[in-house]
Design a protein around this motif. Structure first.
Motif, mmCIF file in Angstrom:
data_model
loop_
_atom_site.group_PDB
_atom_site.id
_atom_site.type_symbol
_atom_site.label_atom_id
_atom_site.label_comp_id
_atom_site.label_asym_id
_atom_site.label_seq_id
_atom_site.Cartn_x
_atom_site.Cartn_y
_atom_site.Cartn_z
ATOM 1 N N VAL A 1 -2.806 -2.003 6.536
ATOM 2 C CA VAL A 1 -3.454 -2.079 4.815
ATOM 3 C C VAL A 1 -4.745 -1.756 4.673
ATOM 4 O O VAL A 1 -5.144 -0.989 4.512
ATOM 5 N N GLU B 1 6.271 -0.858 2.187
ATOM 6 C CA GLU B 1 7.102 -1.593 2.140
ATOM 7 C C GLU B 1 8.592 -2.121 2.077
ATOM 8 O O GLU B 1 8.794 -3.239 2.694
ATOM 9 N N LYS C 1 0.644 -1.426 0.227
ATOM 10 C CA LYS C 1 -0.193 -0.026 0.244
ATOM 11 C C LYS C 1 0.831 0.847 -0.010
ATOM 12 O O LYS C 1 0.510 2.440 -0.592
#
Length: 169
Positions: free
Chosen positions: A45, A6, A1
Motif C-alpha cells: 500500500v 486485491e 489499493k
C-alpha cells in the motif's frame, strides 16, 4: 489499493487455506494461515502505483523499494496485537529455502512454516496471472517451475504437497 493486488491476495488466501487442509492443520491454524495469505502483501500500500504497474524491467533502486513491502507489512501488522504472529509470516514470505531470499536471508527451517506455505501460494498465483511485465504461465508451466525450484526457492516437502494435494497433479 489495486484491484489486481486485491484479487491476488484473495487467491493466495484461498490457496493457503487449501494447503492448511492438505497438511491436516487445525481449523484455527488454517484460519490464521488464510489471514496471513490475505495480508501477505499489505506493505505494498505504500509503494508508488507507477512501480506496481511498470511493464518494463525494474531498476535496482525500484526493486529494492518493492522488496521493502515485507518489512512495511510487518510493521503494519505487528502494530495490531491480534496480527503479531501473522506479521512474522508476512515478513518471511520472500525468504528462500536455500537462504538467498529477503529480508533476512533465512534458510530452510529457519523460515516460519507458514511463510513457506505463503511463498508457494504467492508464487503460483503470480506465475499463473498476467502481470504488466509478462504473460501468465499455464498451470503445467507453473507446476514445472515449482518442481524445478523445490529445494532452492521452495521447501521441497511443501512444494510436493502443494502440487499433489492442492493442484491435484
Amino acid at each position: 489499493k489495486h484491484t489486481r493486488e486485491e484479487k491476488h491476495s484473495y487467491r493466495v488466501s484461498q490457496l493457503c487455506g487449501e494447503m492448511g487442509s492438505a497438511l491436516g492443520l487445525s481449523l484455527e491454524a488454517i484460519r490464521e494461515l488464510r489471514t496471513a495469505g490475505l495480508m501477505h502483501d499489505i506493505g505494498k500500500v505504500t509503494i508508488d502505483d507507477y512501480l506496481l504497474e511498470k511493464s518494463g524491467p525494474l531498476a535496482e533502486t525500484e526493486r529494492l523499494e518493492i522488496n521493502r513491502h515485507v518489512e512495511t507489512g510487518y510493521r503494519i501488522l505487528s502494530s495490531v496485537a491480534e496480527f503479531a504472529q501473522i506479521a512474522e509470516f508476512v515478513l518471511a514470505h520472500h525468504e528462500r529455502w536455500d537462504g538467498w531470499g529477503y529480508p533476512k536471508g533465512l534458510k530452510g527451517e529457519e523460515i516460519p512454516f507458514e511463510a513457506r506455505i505463503i511463498a508457494i501460494a504467492d508464487a503460483y498465483d503470480a506465475m499463473t496471472t498476467e502481470r504488466p511485465y509478462r504473460a501468465a504461465l499455464s498451470k503445467d508451466e507453473a507446476i514445472r517451475e515449482i518442481r524445478e525450484n523445490a529445494g532452492t526457492q521452495f521447501d521441497p516437502a511443501i512444494a510436493q504437497v502443494f502440487i499433489e494435494k492442492v493442484l491435484k497433479e
